[in-house]
Design an enzyme around this catalytic site. Structure first.
Site, short mmCIF file in Angstrom:
data_model
loop_
_atom_site.label_atom_id
_atom_site.label_comp_id
_atom_site.label_asym_id
_atom_site.label_seq_id
_atom_site.Cartn_x
_atom_site.Cartn_y
_atom_site.Cartn_z
N TYR A 32 91.52 112.45 105.01
CA TYR A 32 90.12 112.44 105.03
C TYR A 32 89.59 111.30 104.10
O TYR A 32 88.88 111.46 103.30
CB TYR A 32 89.40 113.73 104.83
CG TYR A 32 88.35 114.05 105.91
CD1 TYR A 32 88.27 114.30 107.05
CD2 TYR A 32 86.81 113.62 105.13
CE1 TYR A 32 87.17 114.59 107.77
CE2 TYR A 32 86.01 113.62 106.15
CZ TYR A 32 85.90 114.08 107.16
OH TYR A 32 85.05 114.17 108.25
N HIS A 37 89.02 105.81 98.43
CA HIS A 37 90.51 105.53 99.00
C HIS A 37 90.71 104.19 99.19
O HIS A 37 91.70 103.52 98.80
CB HIS A 37 90.80 106.56 100.19
CG HIS A 37 91.16 108.05 99.70
ND1 HIS A 37 90.02 108.76 100.49
CD2 HIS A 37 91.58 108.67 99.08
CE1 HIS A 37 90.23 109.91 99.86
NE2 HIS A 37 91.28 110.06 99.49
N GLN A 153 93.41 114.33 86.19
CA GLN A 153 94.61 114.26 86.82
C GLN A 153 95.03 112.90 86.42
O GLN A 153 96.54 112.77 86.39
CB GLN A 153 94.32 114.25 88.26
CG GLN A 153 95.33 113.64 89.36
CD GLN A 153 94.95 113.79 90.71
OE1 GLN A 153 95.05 114.88 91.26
NE2 GLN A 153 94.64 112.75 91.50
N SER A 185 84.12 111.80 97.67
CA SER A 185 84.89 112.93 97.72
C SER A 185 85.04 113.22 98.83
O SER A 185 83.98 113.49 99.83
CB SER A 185 84.33 113.73 96.70
OG SER A 185 85.31 115.09 96.87
O1 PAF Z 1 93.81 113.18 94.23
C1 PAF Z 1 94.63 113.66 95.36
O2 PAF Z 1 94.19 113.56 96.14
C2 PAF Z 1 95.98 114.64 95.13
O3 PAF Z 1 95.73 115.15 94.01
C3 PAF Z 1 97.13 113.86 95.04
C4 PAF Z 1 97.18 112.76 93.77
C5 PAF Z 1 97.18 112.89 96.34
C6 PAF Z 1 98.36 114.81 95.08
O4 PAF Z 1 98.56 115.64 95.95
#
Ligand code: PAF
Length: 279
Positions: A32, A37, A153, A185
């Site tokens: 998505y 991204h 993360q 997001s």
């Molecule tokens: O940030 C994300 O989209 C997810 O946590 C990742 C790093 C692809 C791991 O599934």
């Protein structure tokens, strides 16, 4: 763009790339795709000759089944976007390709995974570090790109790479925001029009606290209380945490300084959002 759903053909492709002396960058995603991204892909493109994106909605990182079921997906659109951004290969495995039926090995970065997202989403970071370690082992990229939007993360992945001696350079991608400041997001699409208007208050609260810091306030509690005050009276918002943390170990800051970060998580209606801002 080559599409792979199985590990072996992907490994064969990457092994040829490596023999030709090409550098490989991985952008792991759950699909998505949005401009956030795409900014990661741009960073990967600048760093390496071959860009691989993975699209895998990793069931092990969802502590909440409803969140997993509702996680937005649109593979056709994602593939189109990736092609248009010159991605060389996309890895779209089924869960059974990643996790064998007797799967029982996990990666857990202890201290960094304890608080904040770790406390509110038990098991989440173990799922993230495990799947990222698996992707790193499959793809063995020279670079991997992670967004600062998921700052905890990012720190966990950096620590895992250093502790477990992965020979991979992690590249950080700054947060990409909508014109009104809302951090991009995949979950934003689930906000109603009213919730979308309310969601903008989260980043506004962080930026207001930063202004307060720039005006000379150094006390973390005063800064956080100032940010919280603008959110507490909004009925659609349920705040989970708002803290000022040190950038490396994510301990709560004793005094504000330029590299400390305000981090926030809140529910807006039924959608859980996170954001952060470096002072
Ligand atoms: O940030 C994300 O989209 C997810 O946590 C990742 C790093 C692809 C791991 O599934």
């Amino acid at each position: 763009m080559q599409e792979f759903s199985k590990i072996e053909p992907l490994r064969n492709f990457l092994s040829t790339c490596r023999q030709e002396g090409k550098k490989i960058a991985l952008v792991p995603t759950m699909g998505y795709l949005h401009d956030g991204h795409l900014s990661l892909i741009k960073i990967a493109r600048n760093a390496a000759n071959i860009v691989i994106t993975s699209i895998f909605v990793n069931p092990k990182q969802f502590n909440n089944q409803e969140d997993l079921i509702n996680y937005p997906q649109n593979l056709e659109r994602d593939l189109d976007l990736l092609k248009r951004h010159n991605v060389d290969g996309v890895f779209i495995p089924e869960a059974s390709e990643i996790y064998n039926p007797n799967f029982e090995s996990h990666v857990f970065v202890e201290n960094l995974s304890k608080n904040f997202e770790g406390a509110f989403r038990p098991g989440h970071f173990q799922g993230v570090s495990t799947v990222v370690a698996i992707l790193f082992n499959i793809i063995q990229p020279h670079f991997a790109v992670f967004g600062e939007k998921d700052f905890q993360q990012l720190r966990i992945i950096e620590k895992m790479v250093s502790d477990l001696q992965f020979n991979i350079k992690i590249l950080r991608a700054p947060i990409v925001r909508e014109p009104d400041g809302l951090a991009m997001s995949s979950r934003n699409v689930r906000l109603s029009t009213n919730e979308r208007n309310v969601a903008v208050l989260l980043n506004k609260a962080l930026f207001a606290a930063k202004d307060c810091y720039l005006d000379g306030e150094k006390n973390p509690k005063v800064l956080c209380d100032f940010a919280k005050a603008s959110l507490n009276s909004v009925k659609e918002i349920r705040l989970e945490y708002l803290e000022l943390v040190e950038p490396n170990d994510l301990s709560v800051a004793k005094e504000a300084h330029p590299s400390t970060r305000l981090i926030i998580a809140a529910w807006v209606g039924n959608v859980r959002l996170i954001d952060n801002l470096e002072l």
